[in-house]
Design an enzyme around this catalytic site. Structure first.
Site, PDB file in Angstrom:
ATOM      1  N   ASP A 242       0.869  -1.178   0.000  1.00  0.00           N
ATOM      2  CA  ASP A 242       0.000   0.000   0.000  1.00  0.00           C
ATOM      3  C   ASP A 242       0.904   1.226   0.000  1.00  0.00           C
ATOM      4  O   ASP A 242       1.808   1.323   0.835  1.00  0.00           O
ATOM      5  CB  ASP A 242      -0.854  -0.024   1.282  1.00  0.00           C
ATOM      6  CG  ASP A 242      -2.269   0.401   1.038  1.00  0.00           C
ATOM      7  OD1 ASP A 242      -2.461   1.514   0.517  1.00  0.00           O
ATOM      8  OD2 ASP A 242      -3.197  -0.368   1.388  1.00  0.00           O
TER       9      ASP A 242
ATOM     10  N   ASP B 102      -2.999   4.753  -2.189  1.00  0.00           N
ATOM     11  CA  ASP B 102      -4.015   5.403  -1.366  1.00  0.00           C
ATOM     12  C   ASP B 102      -4.363   6.795  -1.906  1.00  0.00           C
ATOM     13  O   ASP B 102      -3.451   7.582  -2.219  1.00  0.00           O
ATOM     14  CB  ASP B 102      -3.436   5.538   0.055  1.00  0.00           C
ATOM     15  CG  ASP B 102      -4.478   5.850   1.096  1.00  0.00           C
ATOM     16  OD1 ASP B 102      -5.367   5.010   1.312  1.00  0.00           O
ATOM     17  OD2 ASP B 102      -4.407   6.935   1.698  1.00  0.00           O
TER      18      ASP B 102
ATOM     19  N   GLU C 212      -6.343   4.413  -5.827  1.00  0.00           N
ATOM     20  CA  GLU C 212      -7.648   4.618  -5.184  1.00  0.00           C
ATOM     21  C   GLU C 212      -8.148   6.001  -5.594  1.00  0.00           C
ATOM     22  O   GLU C 212      -7.479   7.000  -5.387  1.00  0.00           O
ATOM     23  CB  GLU C 212      -7.478   4.537  -3.673  1.00  0.00           C
ATOM     24  CG  GLU C 212      -8.792   4.425  -2.961  1.00  0.00           C
ATOM     25  CD  GLU C 212      -8.708   4.864  -1.501  1.00  0.00           C
ATOM     26  OE1 GLU C 212      -9.526   4.394  -0.713  1.00  0.00           O
ATOM     27  OE2 GLU C 212      -7.840   5.694  -1.153  1.00  0.00           O
TER      28      GLU C 212
ATOM     29  N   HIS D  46     -11.132  -2.988   3.423  1.00  0.00           N
ATOM     30  CA  HIS D  46     -11.039  -2.632   4.842  1.00  0.00           C
ATOM     31  C   HIS D  46     -11.821  -1.362   5.171  1.00  0.00           C
ATOM     32  O   HIS D  46     -11.908  -0.989   6.342  1.00  0.00           O
ATOM     33  CB  HIS D  46      -9.562  -2.446   5.213  1.00  0.00           C
ATOM     34  CG  HIS D  46      -8.942  -1.291   4.496  1.00  0.00           C
ATOM     35  ND1 HIS D  46      -8.745  -1.293   3.128  1.00  0.00           N
ATOM     36  CD2 HIS D  46      -8.525  -0.082   4.928  1.00  0.00           C
ATOM     37  CE1 HIS D  46      -8.228  -0.137   2.772  1.00  0.00           C
ATOM     38  NE2 HIS D  46      -8.084   0.615   3.837  1.00  0.00           N
ATOM     39  N   ASP D  47     -12.341  -0.681   4.159  1.00  0.00           N
ATOM     40  CA  ASP D  47     -13.153   0.527   4.396  1.00  0.00           C
ATOM     41  C   ASP D  47     -14.636   0.235   4.201  1.00  0.00           C
ATOM     42  O   ASP D  47     -15.445   1.167   4.136  1.00  0.00           O
ATOM     43  CB  ASP D  47     -12.746   1.646   3.421  1.00  0.00           C
ATOM     44  CG  ASP D  47     -11.336   2.156   3.676  1.00  0.00           C
ATOM     45  OD1 ASP D  47     -10.860   2.058   4.826  1.00  0.00           O
ATOM     46  OD2 ASP D  47     -10.713   2.639   2.726  1.00  0.00           O
TER      47      ASP D  47
HETATM   48  C1  NOJ Z   1      -8.098   5.347   2.198  1.00  0.00           C
HETATM   49  C2  NOJ Z   1      -7.805   4.155   3.054  1.00  0.00           C
HETATM   50  O1  NOJ Z   1      -8.308   3.018   2.432  1.00  0.00           O
HETATM   51  C3  NOJ Z   1      -8.437   4.429   4.393  1.00  0.00           C
HETATM   52  O2  NOJ Z   1      -8.442   3.287   5.226  1.00  0.00           O
HETATM   53  C4  NOJ Z   1      -7.710   5.576   5.027  1.00  0.00           C
HETATM   54  O3  NOJ Z   1      -8.394   5.946   6.211  1.00  0.00           O
HETATM   55  C5  NOJ Z   1      -7.674   6.804   4.107  1.00  0.00           C
HETATM   56  N1  NOJ Z   1      -7.410   6.470   2.730  1.00  0.00           N
HETATM   57  C6  NOJ Z   1      -6.590   7.753   4.542  1.00  0.00           C
HETATM   58  O4  NOJ Z   1      -5.321   7.230   4.257  1.00  0.00           O
END
Ligand code: NOJ
Length: 583
Positions: free
Chosen positions: A101, A207, A265, A342-343
């Site tokens: 990541d 990210d 992302e 994970h989000d």
């Molecule tokens: C996206 C990540 O997937 C998330 O878990 C994180 O809180 C934010 N970006 C900030 O890095």
């Protein structure tokens, strides 16, 4: 055209690992790198070929490692640098690849760069972050604008020592780097990217890749909630004026020099015309992006980020069709498909049904969607077991650990005041879509702590469902969700001309209950039928299907001829190499 040119990353199925919750090897209640290594054979047997490891770097863990204080060191409770080397070689020895990541929109406030930057206004690194003087409003100090951060409150944090604000799109402990400064970009490429690529890492999930370039005039956002000074500013966070220039440079300096994959992302970018420049081969920026339209369909849309909203299958299909367009030859790009990470909360609880009566069929039906589309699928740990959300009986204030949920609850209570109905509805939203649901420990077996850990207390509570839902039990059951994933992953490779490279053709776009599509490649085609309801649904074979339909895979036994049973999924091909009944 390039998009039909085979590439290893197009044929990849990515498995995402969240280190904290995957496997604890030393009994401290937290997952770790040796724990991951101990499960590599399980992952190989599953049939995935690329592992994405979420941040394991040194970090004070305000945002579970997305706040990095040293890009080349390891968070000590997760292990050592030697463990990371062993992980890389362990993955490679098994013929798989590994991506890390890359979190370089921001660092931790404990990163040496930020420590130096905040030490004085004269620091040579002052300009490595984004500092602004206060605005004076009615004689009082105020931040430069009214943007609300992704985790609530202002995006500006006051620094007492140097008497200025710094910018943070996420938590105050995650200051944003100043990508305008070429020295910053150079340091990022060397220390966070190429350092790992030189070690043999096969690429990155990147990210918030579209937040690097800021709108430097920092205009105020429209006031949508007069009860707070901090307004949603999503449209300003993303896709700033120099973004594509930065991404082209990063490609030139990093990814383009290796045979690696780059997966960005990309929040707040729903339109595929806006996505194309990121992923179109000729632009030389990224290989694919992760979009959010499906993932945010059922919640948020204002101050209350987890507020539940109804979603429709029509929208689900339209979003799918749009993303699939990125992979067609004339667009010369590629896409990802995912239902969990994970989000996100667990997909079977959100998009199918986690009632024990339907869970297995529902999880298999969603797997059929995930693994028959073009683009690179991402399976999130535990999804292959059909893991479900935390039960509604769990106390949101006690069992939910994510800073996003904690902040949401503060906002919810502030806005609900004495309105109990609103409070309950708000909690319901968290129970459906909080990020915590995807972060509970993996359920390996039915022993205490689900075989995740020998500790008495684990960092997050193990989901009560572990006695029924766990890898060991599913290993022994030919009809399990796990067994179905293995079958589908084999078929995805066997029929890659259809499932990976085939063209997507949506049918019955107006139907609210089922998804029907054809994957086509020349004379070959596959028909995918998915029932998203707990009722029988009739179907017809589309007239554009070529040849005699032969059942390749289904998730339920003795399926009726033109009826899909609750959560049934079927795949027909016209030129089957073999017939498999998943039941
Ligand atoms: C996206 C990540 O997937 C998330 O878990 C994180 O809180 C934010 N970006 C900030 O890095």
């Amino acid at each position: 055209m390039e998009s039909t040119v085979p590439k290893w990353w197009k044929e990849a199925t990515i498995y995402q690992i969240y280190p904290a919750s995957f496997k604890d090897s030393n009994g401290d209640g937290l997952g770790d790198i040796p724990g991951i290594i101990s499960k590599l054979d399980y992952l190989k047997a599953l049939g995935v070929n690329v592992l994405w490891i979420c941040p394991f770097y040194k970090s004070p863990q305000y945002d579970m490692g997305y706040d990095i204080s040293d890009y080349q060191d390891v968070h000590a409770p997760y292990g050592t640098k030697a463990d990371i080397d062993a992980l890389i070689s362990g993955v490679h020895e098994r013929g798989m690849k590994v991506i890390f990541d890359l979190v370089v929109n921001h660092t931790s406030h404990e990163h040496a760069w930020f420590q130096e930057s905040r030490s004085s206004k004269q620091s040579p690194k002052r300009d490595w972050y984004i500092w602004k003087p206060a605005k004076m409003v009615d004689g009082k100090r105020a931040p430069p604008n009214n943007w609300r951060s992704n985790f609530g409150g202002s995006v500006w944090q006051w620094d007492e020592h140097t008497q200025e604000y710094y910018l943070h799109y996420f938590a105050p402990q995650q200051p944003d780097l100043n990508w305008e400064n070429p020295e910053v970009r150079k340091a990022v490429y060397a220390t966070a990217v190429n350092y790992w690529l030189d070690k043999g890492v096969n690429g990155f999930r990147i990210d918030t890749v579209n937040m690097y370039s800021k709108w430097l005039d920092f205009p105020d956002a429209d006031i949508v909630d007069p009860s707070t000074p901090w307004q949603p500013a999503d449209k300003f966070y993303s896709n700033g004026p120099r973004l594509h220039e930065f991404l082209k440079e990063m490609h030139r300096e990093c990814f383009g020099r290796y045979d690696v994959v780059s997966i960005g992302e990309c929040p707040n970018t729903p339109n595929f015309h806006d996505v194309l420049p990121f992923v179109s081969t000729k632009e030389k920026e990224l290989d694919m992006v992760i979009q959010f339209d499906l993932a945010s369909m059922d919640h948020g849309g204002g101050e209350l980020r987890l507020w539940h909203r109804d979603w429709s299958l029509r929208l689900f299909k339209a979003i799918t069709e749009d993303a699939q367009k990125l992979a067609i030859p004339e667009h010369d790009g590629w896409c990802t498909t995912y239902l969990e990470n994970h989000d996100q909360a667990r997909s079977v609880s959100r998009f199918a049904n986690d009632d024990p009566k339907y869970r297995v069929a529902g999880a298999k039906m969603l797997a059929t969607y995930l693994l028959t589309l073009s683009g690179t699928p991402i399976i999130f740990q535990g999804e292959e077991l059909g893991m479900v959300n935390m039960p509604p009986s769990w106390d949101v204030d006690k069992e939910y650990k994510d800073l996003n949920t904690i902040d949401y609850m503060v906002e919810l209570r502030r806005m609900a005041g004495s309105d109990k109905g609103m409070l309950e509805k708000g909690i319901y939203g968290a129970q459906r879509t909080a990020r915590d649901h995807g972060r509970t420990p993996i359920q390996w077996d039915d022993s205490s702590q689900a075989g995740f850990s020998t500790a008495k207390d684990t960092w997050m509570r193990v989901n009560d469902s572990y006695k029924e839902i766990n890898a060991a039990t599913e290993e022994k059951d030919a009809n399990s969700v796990l067994a179905f994933y293995r079958q589908l992953l084999t078929l995805r490779q066997e029929y890659k001309e259809l499932f990976i490279y085939g063209m997507f053709e949506l049918h019955e776009s107006e139907d609210d209950n089922t998804i029907t599509y054809i994957k086509r490649n020349g004379d070959q085609n596959a028909l995918v039928l998915l029932n998203f309801t707990n009722q029988d649904q009739s179907f017809v074979i589309p007239s554009t299907f070529k040849g005699q339909p032969e059942l390749l895979l289904s998730n339920l036994p003795k399926a009726g001829k033109h009826v899909l049973r609750p959560y049934e999924a079927r795949i027909y091909v016209n030129k089957g190499k073999r017939v498999v009944n998943g039941a």
